[in-house]
Design a protein around this motif. Sequence first.
Motif, PDB file in Angstrom:
ATOM      1  N   UNK A   1      -1.529   0.040   3.479  1.00  0.00           N
ATOM      2  CA  UNK A   1      -1.579  -1.422   3.366  1.00  0.00           C
ATOM      3  C   UNK A   1      -1.055  -1.907   2.014  1.00  0.00           C
ATOM      4  N   UNK A   2      -0.034  -2.750   2.066  1.00  0.00           N
ATOM      5  CA  UNK A   2       0.529  -3.323   0.845  1.00  0.00           C
ATOM      6  C   UNK A   2       0.789  -4.812   1.048  1.00  0.00           C
TER       7      UNK A   2
ATOM      8  N   UNK B   1      -2.622  -3.675   7.526  1.00  0.00           N
ATOM      9  CA  UNK B   1      -4.037  -3.694   7.149  1.00  0.00           C
ATOM     10  C   UNK B   1      -4.856  -2.851   8.132  1.00  0.00           C
ATOM     11  N   UNK B   2      -5.099  -1.601   7.769  1.00  0.00           N
ATOM     12  CA  UNK B   2      -5.754  -0.667   8.677  1.00  0.00           C
ATOM     13  C   UNK B   2      -7.143  -0.251   8.232  1.00  0.00           C
TER      14      UNK B   2
ATOM     15  N   UNK C   1       3.811   5.742  -3.791  1.00  0.00           N
ATOM     16  CA  UNK C   1       3.144   6.535  -2.763  1.00  0.00           C
ATOM     17  C   UNK C   1       2.147   5.697  -1.955  1.00  0.00           C
ATOM     18  N   UNK C   2       2.176   5.895  -0.640  1.00  0.00           N
ATOM     19  CA  UNK C   2       1.203   5.289   0.265  1.00  0.00           C
ATOM     20  C   UNK C   2       0.736   6.383   1.235  1.00  0.00           C
ATOM     21  N   UNK C   3      -0.123   6.009   2.179  1.00  0.00           N
ATOM     22  CA  UNK C   3      -0.588   6.900   3.244  1.00  0.00           C
ATOM     23  C   UNK C   3      -1.207   8.163   2.654  1.00  0.00           C
TER      24      UNK C   3
ATOM     25  N   UNK D   1      -5.108   3.170  14.342  1.00  0.00           N
ATOM     26  CA  UNK D   1      -6.114   2.357  13.646  1.00  0.00           C
ATOM     27  C   UNK D   1      -5.968   2.324  12.126  1.00  0.00           C
ATOM     28  N   UNK D   2      -5.431   3.387  11.528  1.00  0.00           N
ATOM     29  CA  UNK D   2      -5.286   3.357  10.073  1.00  0.00           C
ATOM     30  C   UNK D   2      -4.173   2.414   9.622  1.00  0.00           C
ATOM     31  N   UNK D   3      -3.484   1.800  10.600  1.00  0.00           N
ATOM     32  CA  UNK D   3      -2.454   0.808  10.291  1.00  0.00           C
ATOM     33  C   UNK D   3      -2.784  -0.576  10.853  1.00  0.00           C
TER      34      UNK D   3
END
Length: 218
Positions: A10-11, A28-29, A179-181, A51-53
């Motif tokens: 989420x950014x 937004x997860x 970095x994300x995820x 769901x994590x997204x």
Amino acid sequence: MKITHFGHACVLLEIPAPGTEVRVLIDPGTYSTGFEGLRGLTAVLITHSHPDHIDIDRLTTLLAANPTADIVADSASAALLSGLDRTVTTVQPGDKLWVAGVRVDVIGGVHACIHAALANVLNNGYIIDGSVLHPGDDLETFPAGHAIEVLLVPAGGPWMKIGEGIDFLRRVAPRVAIPIHQAGLAQMHQQLHYQLLRNLGPEGCELVVLEPGTAHAV
């Protein structure tokens, strides 16, 4: 432009525009926190239906507090949002749209394979304002024809190994990589993966690890 990371995928992008600021929230997860209080959103983009997204409960509340925000999603995510009294713009790779004057190009196609025994899902990557790429969960689709300045690069997940993230970073060769995820990684492994991305990334690329909830100018 300012970028705020709310954890995992989420950014928030805050993009200057004539007489205004375009505020675009992506993914937004369930693993992300702190986005719930955002107001004045211009658009919410969803890459895919995991769901994590896309946290349906918190997203429903967020959208109620941002009644004019556009909603852009792949078809599976749009179906999850069908109960809302809101229009969802369904997009697929190859589509182009404008959000308050800011161009969004859709790339991608499918989520990276976790295992052949699992059904796969659609995945949209989004190039915002011609310069920022959020790939969702896909490290294969190269953004041909775009000079990516900022890459939101996945650092970990059950569908990837860090070497694939490094190779993707090298192919895209942005000026800045964020970095994300990373929520599924232990803290020690997060730091190891960041170090590998930094040390093995392309020459001239700056790796910027964002503090959660803190805006960073790029």
